[in-house]
Design a protein around this motif. Structure first.
Motif, short mmCIF file in Angstrom:
data_model
loop_
_atom_site.label_atom_id
_atom_site.label_comp_id
_atom_site.label_asym_id
_atom_site.label_seq_id
_atom_site.Cartn_x
_atom_site.Cartn_y
_atom_site.Cartn_z
N UNK A 116 -0.72 2.79 -9.51
CA UNK A 116 0.33 3.32 -8.65
C UNK A 116 0.03 4.71 -8.08
N UNK A 117 -0.63 5.55 -8.87
CA UNK A 117 -0.89 6.90 -8.39
C UNK A 117 -1.77 6.90 -7.15
N UNK A 118 -2.70 5.96 -7.09
CA UNK A 118 -3.57 5.88 -5.91
C UNK A 118 -2.77 5.40 -4.70
N UNK A 122 -2.40 7.23 -1.22
CA UNK A 122 -2.63 6.56 0.07
C UNK A 122 -1.40 6.71 0.96
N UNK A 123 -0.25 6.54 0.35
CA UNK A 123 0.98 6.66 1.14
C UNK A 123 1.15 8.07 1.69
N UNK A 124 0.88 9.03 0.84
CA UNK A 124 1.04 10.42 1.26
C UNK A 124 0.07 10.77 2.38
N UNK B 181 8.36 -0.66 -6.02
CA UNK B 181 8.81 0.66 -5.60
C UNK B 181 10.27 0.61 -5.18
N UNK B 182 10.64 -0.49 -4.59
CA UNK B 182 12.02 -0.60 -4.14
C UNK B 182 12.99 -0.68 -5.31
N UNK B 187 11.96 3.05 -0.42
CA UNK B 187 11.35 4.03 0.48
C UNK B 187 10.41 4.97 -0.22
N UNK B 188 9.97 4.61 -1.41
CA UNK B 188 9.04 5.50 -2.10
C UNK B 188 7.67 5.46 -1.43
N UNK B 189 7.34 4.34 -0.84
CA UNK B 189 6.07 4.21 -0.12
C UNK B 189 6.34 3.95 1.36
N UNK B 190 6.89 4.95 2.04
CA UNK B 190 7.30 4.72 3.44
C UNK B 190 6.14 4.32 4.33
#
Lengths: 239, 239
Positions: A116-118, A122-124, B181-182, B187-190
């Motif tokens: 999940x951290x990766x 990636x999302x960030x 995530x939901x 929206x944690x991984x927008x």
DNA sequence: ACCTGAACACCGTTCAAGT
DNA sequence: ACCTGAACACCGTTCAAGT
């Protein structure tokens, strides 16, 4: 029966997932990944190895949880800054530092890149690129190459700490590899011999940041009006 | 006494490093990295586990030798082509394919990024860049970011094969991660939700090559005179 | 429900004994 | 010199037995 200590004078803290992860990080930080043992962990927590399985599924999950702890603070600590590339650069740099200070994180990242951290990273990175105005169609490729770069470096950091535990073992290693190459066949690594002095002198963090810069430049170049790209033009150098 | 079979009718071939490595590759190719066991290897070679140590120092060396075998043919098989970026692209692509067809190679690459085969790849990539006319001062950084990209992708490939052994498990994984995530926080991984369709549709090899293209474009941008492009030119931080 | 720790099933590696 | 395979020192993980 076990007397529950009154007056909050608990001699032994209750076992909890948080305490386990914390103890695991401590073991990992000195001693590396092979120092994390359920037996050693249990000994440090004054219990038996079996107790840990009531809070963590297995060793992989424990490692992921420990790595996630450090990566999340690195990622979340980076200030968003969509104006130029600083936002991306800061996240990347912070994760690099984490991976350098805790090489086992790098090793685990390379071993389990889908944790999940990766995804969070990636999302960030993708969000930052969106803010930078990278076209929608290229955002995924762009974010991916940045994260892959980080994973590759993470692997290197994770392994570097194993090589005789020297922080600067790389130069010695290259020298050894080069000389070993000369035993077999002089000139087997012509490029490495050519850039040898730069290899010996360079700084890992600088090199990582240079890589990020190259990728960002490539993203910026591709963000302009898109031709049917056959290949970036190297041709202009000759002549 | 053991009768030495005459007339070249050897029933049991002599143990040799080459045969051991070959048998190891066979074990690794089906069954992955955890199928390679000194006991299983010895059984396949009709001998005891101890015999192997007369030809290989330990498991790590055996793994490196096996990976090196495949990587060398991938690297050496790429035709040098200094005219445009095709030379670099071909080496990178060939190694990617090797790592995809033998995910354990990817895993080992990520676990031991300083093995000779990686050095050889770095050297080859660097030589190609030199032929492309990349300035001397940037060759090392440029070659490194390409190799790091490959190491990162190798790590992903190596781990992907573990996830339920599905080749296309990535999309399912992303979907799962997103939905998970939901549960925690919609929206944690927008970003990932935004590019979700592209994620599901994209091809791994295509994405890898796109990454190589981005990096090459960045190298080319840094190699030439800076084009006066005002808009997406993220200001390069002077180290 | 949580803990305990002996026991299980497996490793990589070693080494006296053979040939 | 090379092979053999039992034995050693360690793992992660399980599970009956406790509290």
């Amino acid at each position: 029966m076990q007397p529950r200590p009154a007056r909050g004078e608990r001699r032994v803290e209750a076992l909890s997932r948080a305490r386990i992860v914390q103890a695991a990080i401590a073991l990992l930080d000195d001693g590396g990944i092979e120092a994390l043992t359920f037996r050693a962990l249990a000994a440090g927590l004054a219990t038996g190895p079996g107790a840990i399985y009531h809070h963590v599924a297995n060793k992989d999950e424990l490692l992921s949880a420990a790595a996630s702890d450090l990566l999340r603070t690195a990622i979340d600590g980076a200030a968003a800054d969509g104006s130029d590339g600083r936002g991306v650069r800061e996240v990347m740099s912070r994760v690099f530092i984490t991976v350098t200070e805790h090489p086992w994180v790098g090793r685990h990242l390379a071993a389990a890149p889908w944790q999940p951290a990766v995804l969070q990273l990636l999302d960030r990175v993708g969000s930052e690129l969106t803010a930078l105005g990278v076209p929608q169609t290229q955002q995924l490729d762009a974010a991916s190459v940045l994260v892959f770069h980080l994973l590759g470096v993470a692997a290197q950091r994770g392994a570097a700490s194993q090589l005789h535990e020297m922080t600067e073992g790389r130069a010695a290693f290259i020298a050894e590899a080069t000389s070993h190459a000369q035993d077999l066949d002089p000139g087997q690594y012509p490029f490495l011999e050519q850039v040898g002095p730069q290899l010996a002198a360079h700084d890992d963090e600088q090199q990582f940041n240079a890589g990020v810069d190259i990728i960002l430049a490539g993203i910026a170049a591709g963000s302009g009006t898109t031709p049917d790209r056959p290949a970036p033009d190297f041709e202009r150098r000759s002549r």
